[in-house]
Design a protein around this motif. Sequence first.
Motif, PDB file in Angstrom:
ATOM      1  N   SER A 150       0.839  -1.207   0.000  1.00  0.00           N
ATOM      2  CA  SER A 150       0.000   0.000   0.000  1.00  0.00           C
ATOM      3  C   SER A 150       0.871   1.253   0.000  1.00  0.00           C
ATOM      4  O   SER A 150       0.537   2.254  -0.654  1.00  0.00           O
ATOM      5  N   ALA A 151       1.984   1.207   0.740  1.00  0.00           N
ATOM      6  CA  ALA A 151       2.923   2.339   0.716  1.00  0.00           C
ATOM      7  C   ALA A 151       3.506   2.520  -0.690  1.00  0.00           C
ATOM      8  O   ALA A 151       3.692   3.651  -1.155  1.00  0.00           O
ATOM      9  N   LEU A 152       3.762   1.402  -1.367  1.00  0.00           N
ATOM     10  CA  LEU A 152       4.257   1.477  -2.748  1.00  0.00           C
ATOM     11  C   LEU A 152       3.223   2.112  -3.666  1.00  0.00           C
ATOM     12  O   LEU A 152       3.553   2.970  -4.507  1.00  0.00           O
ATOM     13  N   LEU A 153       1.959   1.712  -3.495  1.00  0.00           N
ATOM     14  CA  LEU A 153       0.889   2.331  -4.286  1.00  0.00           C
ATOM     15  C   LEU A 153       0.778   3.824  -3.960  1.00  0.00           C
ATOM     16  O   LEU A 153       0.568   4.657  -4.855  1.00  0.00           O
ATOM     17  N   GLY A 154       0.930   4.164  -2.672  1.00  0.00           N
ATOM     18  CA  GLY A 154       0.888   5.570  -2.281  1.00  0.00           C
ATOM     19  C   GLY A 154       1.998   6.371  -2.936  1.00  0.00           C
ATOM     20  O   GLY A 154       1.778   7.506  -3.382  1.00  0.00           O
ATOM     21  N   ALA A 155       3.203   5.796  -3.030  1.00  0.00           N
ATOM     22  CA  ALA A 155       4.327   6.495  -3.666  1.00  0.00           C
ATOM     23  C   ALA A 155       4.032   6.766  -5.148  1.00  0.00           C
ATOM     24  O   ALA A 155       4.401   7.821  -5.680  1.00  0.00           O
ATOM     25  N   ASP A 220      -5.422  -1.923  -9.416  1.00  0.00           N
ATOM     26  CA  ASP A 220      -5.803  -3.318  -9.587  1.00  0.00           C
ATOM     27  C   ASP A 220      -4.611  -4.244  -9.368  1.00  0.00           C
ATOM     28  O   ASP A 220      -4.768  -5.369  -8.885  1.00  0.00           O
ATOM     29  N   ALA A 221      -3.415  -3.797  -9.749  1.00  0.00           N
ATOM     30  CA  ALA A 221      -2.217  -4.610  -9.532  1.00  0.00           C
ATOM     31  C   ALA A 221      -2.003  -4.854  -8.040  1.00  0.00           C
ATOM     32  O   ALA A 221      -1.607  -5.957  -7.632  1.00  0.00           O
ATOM     33  N   LEU A 222      -2.259  -3.830  -7.214  1.00  0.00           N
ATOM     34  CA  LEU A 222      -2.144  -4.010  -5.758  1.00  0.00           C
ATOM     35  C   LEU A 222      -3.124  -5.085  -5.281  1.00  0.00           C
ATOM     36  O   LEU A 222      -2.777  -5.956  -4.489  1.00  0.00           O
ATOM     37  N   ARG A 223      -4.369  -5.020  -5.768  1.00  0.00           N
ATOM     38  CA  ARG A 223      -5.386  -5.980  -5.351  1.00  0.00           C
ATOM     39  C   ARG A 223      -4.985  -7.412  -5.754  1.00  0.00           C
ATOM     40  O   ARG A 223      -5.022  -8.336  -4.935  1.00  0.00           O
ATOM     41  N   ILE A 224      -4.582  -7.579  -7.017  1.00  0.00           N
ATOM     42  CA  ILE A 224      -4.236  -8.906  -7.512  1.00  0.00           C
ATOM     43  C   ILE A 224      -3.009  -9.454  -6.781  1.00  0.00           C
ATOM     44  O   ILE A 224      -2.953 -10.637  -6.420  1.00  0.00           O
ATOM     45  N   TYR A 225      -2.016  -8.587  -6.539  1.00  0.00           N
ATOM     46  CA  TYR A 225      -0.794  -9.049  -5.877  1.00  0.00           C
ATOM     47  C   TYR A 225      -1.085  -9.590  -4.477  1.00  0.00           C
ATOM     48  O   TYR A 225      -0.617 -10.666  -4.097  1.00  0.00           O
ATOM     49  N   ASN A 226      -1.866  -8.855  -3.707  1.00  0.00           N
ATOM     50  CA  ASN A 226      -2.144  -9.283  -2.335  1.00  0.00           C
ATOM     51  C   ASN A 226      -3.053 -10.511  -2.285  1.00  0.00           C
ATOM     52  O   ASN A 226      -2.910 -11.351  -1.397  1.00  0.00           O
ATOM     53  N   LEU A 227      -3.977 -10.628  -3.228  1.00  0.00           N
ATOM     54  CA  LEU A 227      -4.849 -11.810  -3.254  1.00  0.00           C
ATOM     55  C   LEU A 227      -4.074 -13.040  -3.722  1.00  0.00           C
ATOM     56  O   LEU A 227      -4.299 -14.144  -3.224  1.00  0.00           O
ATOM     57  N   ALA A 228      -3.165 -12.853  -4.682  1.00  0.00           N
ATOM     58  CA  ALA A 228      -2.410 -13.997  -5.211  1.00  0.00           C
ATOM     59  C   ALA A 228      -1.318 -14.457  -4.252  1.00  0.00           C
ATOM     60  O   ALA A 228      -0.948 -15.635  -4.259  1.00  0.00           O
ATOM     61  N   PRO A 251       1.808  -8.415 -11.233  1.00  0.00           N
ATOM     62  CA  PRO A 251       1.320  -7.196 -10.564  1.00  0.00           C
ATOM     63  C   PRO A 251       2.407  -6.470  -9.790  1.00  0.00           C
ATOM     64  O   PRO A 251       2.403  -5.228  -9.731  1.00  0.00           O
ATOM     65  N   LEU A 252       3.362  -7.219  -9.193  1.00  0.00           N
ATOM     66  CA  LEU A 252       4.447  -6.552  -8.466  1.00  0.00           C
ATOM     67  C   LEU A 252       5.337  -5.768  -9.431  1.00  0.00           C
ATOM     68  O   LEU A 252       5.733  -4.627  -9.142  1.00  0.00           O
ATOM     69  N   ALA A 253       5.637  -6.373 -10.589  1.00  0.00           N
ATOM     70  CA  ALA A 253       6.434  -5.668 -11.602  1.00  0.00           C
ATOM     71  C   ALA A 253       5.696  -4.427 -12.100  1.00  0.00           C
ATOM     72  O   ALA A 253       6.308  -3.380 -12.341  1.00  0.00           O
ATOM     73  N   SER A 254       4.375  -4.530 -12.226  1.00  0.00           N
ATOM     74  CA  SER A 254       3.588  -3.380 -12.666  1.00  0.00           C
ATOM     75  C   SER A 254       3.707  -2.216 -11.678  1.00  0.00           C
ATOM     76  O   SER A 254       3.868  -1.054 -12.083  1.00  0.00           O
ATOM     77  N   LEU A 255       3.648  -2.536 -10.379  1.00  0.00           N
ATOM     78  CA  LEU A 255       3.763  -1.477  -9.363  1.00  0.00           C
ATOM     79  C   LEU A 255       5.135  -0.804  -9.420  1.00  0.00           C
ATOM     80  O   LEU A 255       5.237   0.428  -9.326  1.00  0.00           O
ATOM     81  N   VAL A 256       6.185  -1.597  -9.577  1.00  0.00           N
ATOM     82  CA  VAL A 256       7.542  -1.025  -9.625  1.00  0.00           C
ATOM     83  C   VAL A 256       7.720  -0.165 -10.879  1.00  0.00           C
ATOM     84  O   VAL A 256       8.268   0.949 -10.818  1.00  0.00           O
ATOM     85  N   ILE A 257       7.238  -0.668 -12.010  1.00  0.00           N
ATOM     86  CA  ILE A 257       7.355   0.096 -13.265  1.00  0.00           C
ATOM     87  C   ILE A 257       6.580   1.405 -13.175  1.00  0.00           C
ATOM     88  O   ILE A 257       7.049   2.466 -13.616  1.00  0.00           O
ATOM     89  N   TRP A 258       5.377   1.332 -12.584  1.00  0.00           N
ATOM     90  CA  TRP A 258       4.577   2.544 -12.432  1.00  0.00           C
ATOM     91  C   TRP A 258       5.280   3.582 -11.542  1.00  0.00           C
ATOM     92  O   TRP A 258       5.228   4.785 -11.819  1.00  0.00           O
ATOM     93  N   LEU A 259       5.947   3.107 -10.487  1.00  0.00           N
ATOM     94  CA  LEU A 259       6.648   4.031  -9.594  1.00  0.00           C
ATOM     95  C   LEU A 259       7.776   4.747 -10.331  1.00  0.00           C
ATOM     96  O   LEU A 259       7.905   5.977 -10.235  1.00  0.00           O
ATOM     97  N   VAL A 260       8.559   4.004 -11.074  1.00  0.00           N
ATOM     98  CA  VAL A 260       9.674   4.606 -11.826  1.00  0.00           C
ATOM     99  C   VAL A 260       9.137   5.577 -12.885  1.00  0.00           C
ATOM    100  O   VAL A 260       9.646   6.696 -13.043  1.00  0.00           O
ATOM    101  N   ALA A 261       8.080   5.136 -13.601  1.00  0.00           N
ATOM    102  CA  ALA A 261       7.516   5.989 -14.658  1.00  0.00           C
ATOM    103  C   ALA A 261       6.897   7.264 -14.078  1.00  0.00           C
ATOM    104  O   ALA A 261       7.088   8.361 -14.621  1.00  0.00           O
ATOM    105  N   ALA A 262       6.159   7.133 -12.974  1.00  0.00           N
ATOM    106  CA  ALA A 262       5.507   8.309 -12.369  1.00  0.00           C
ATOM    107  C   ALA A 262       6.544   9.292 -11.840  1.00  0.00           C
ATOM    108  O   ALA A 262       6.405  10.516 -12.014  1.00  0.00           O
ATOM    109  N   ALA A 263       7.598   8.777 -11.191  1.00  0.00           N
ATOM    110  CA  ALA A 263       8.658   9.668 -10.685  1.00  0.00           C
ATOM    111  C   ALA A 263       9.366  10.365 -11.847  1.00  0.00           C
ATOM    112  O   ALA A 263       9.700  11.559 -11.764  1.00  0.00           O
ATOM    113  N   GLY A 264       9.581   9.641 -12.933  1.00  0.00           N
ATOM    114  CA  GLY A 264      10.219  10.247 -14.104  1.00  0.00           C
ATOM    115  C   GLY A 264       9.346  11.331 -14.730  1.00  0.00           C
ATOM    116  O   GLY A 264       9.853  12.397 -15.118  1.00  0.00           O
ATOM    117  N   MET A 265       8.035  11.074 -14.829  1.00  0.00           N
ATOM    118  CA  MET A 265       7.127  12.073 -15.400  1.00  0.00           C
ATOM    119  C   MET A 265       7.050  13.311 -14.506  1.00  0.00           C
ATOM    120  O   MET A 265       6.968  14.446 -15.008  1.00  0.00           O
TER     121      MET A 265
END
Length: 275
Positions: A150-155, A220-228, A251-265
């Motif tokens: 959840s902290a990762l999603l928040g970031a 959705d990636a957060l939801r799927i990751y925690n359920l799986a 889903p974990l890779a999606s969260l990491v990629i999103w963090l890098v992409a969002a910080a870059g943008m």
Amino acid sequence: MFDRILSIFRVEFAIARRNRWLSIAALMMVLFSVILSVAGSAPTGAVGTDRLSVTVASLTSLSVYLVPLIALIISFDAIAGELERGTLPLYLAYPVSRGEILIGKLAAQLAVVTVAVSLGYGAAALVAFYFSGATAFDGIPALVRLIWSSALLGAIFLSLGQMISSLSRRPSGAAGLAIGLWLVAVVLYDLGLLAAIVADDGGVFTTKIFPWLLVANPADALRIYNLAASDAVGAASGLAGAAQSIAIWKPLASLVIWLVAAAGMARLAFGKVEP
């Protein structure tokens, strides 16, 4: 560099405390988490799992909706607010880079989100232990996993909020864009997928495209990751089959990629801001 980032972190965290963002976010998370923990006891016997895992299944949905909203509310005026108050030129006059400013602000805002999530989910865990005793220990790994993810999603959404703030000249415009982003990413995206599945009626979209679109959305990636990641949590949510059909690394890779992409943008957008 670390000292400059730490100085910005201290200033931003003090501002967050002064504006009551920390207390408001923590109060929201504790209130909703305790309500879900108390109300989520009914399925425990039916699914044959511990009460804390049932609670974590409910808290996962809470994270999907509430964590992005809190992150965007905290971060939407990170740059636009400085512009309106006339303090951004002062910031840039110091020997500190724009990247260091963003990192310092992000670290302080992420600390607020993490403290709020930890307090809220910790309170929910106490309720689970109060009602079911030592059996709730079985759900501790799932709870810890939910807190850091959840902290990762928040970031991710904090960085998206910084990007929006950099693209807006006024906090009012940034606030409108932030609410719009939350509606599209968290609410309308899932409704669109649901409508497409109904229209597809088990066709190629449902079997081939839908799983990738589900993972592509960070919420959705957060939801799927925690359920799986937990059989008990997946069973408690009633989505064990759907969660297990997607490899846990996706889903974990999606969260990491999103963090890098969002910080870059965010960095790219802030680089174009003229004080």
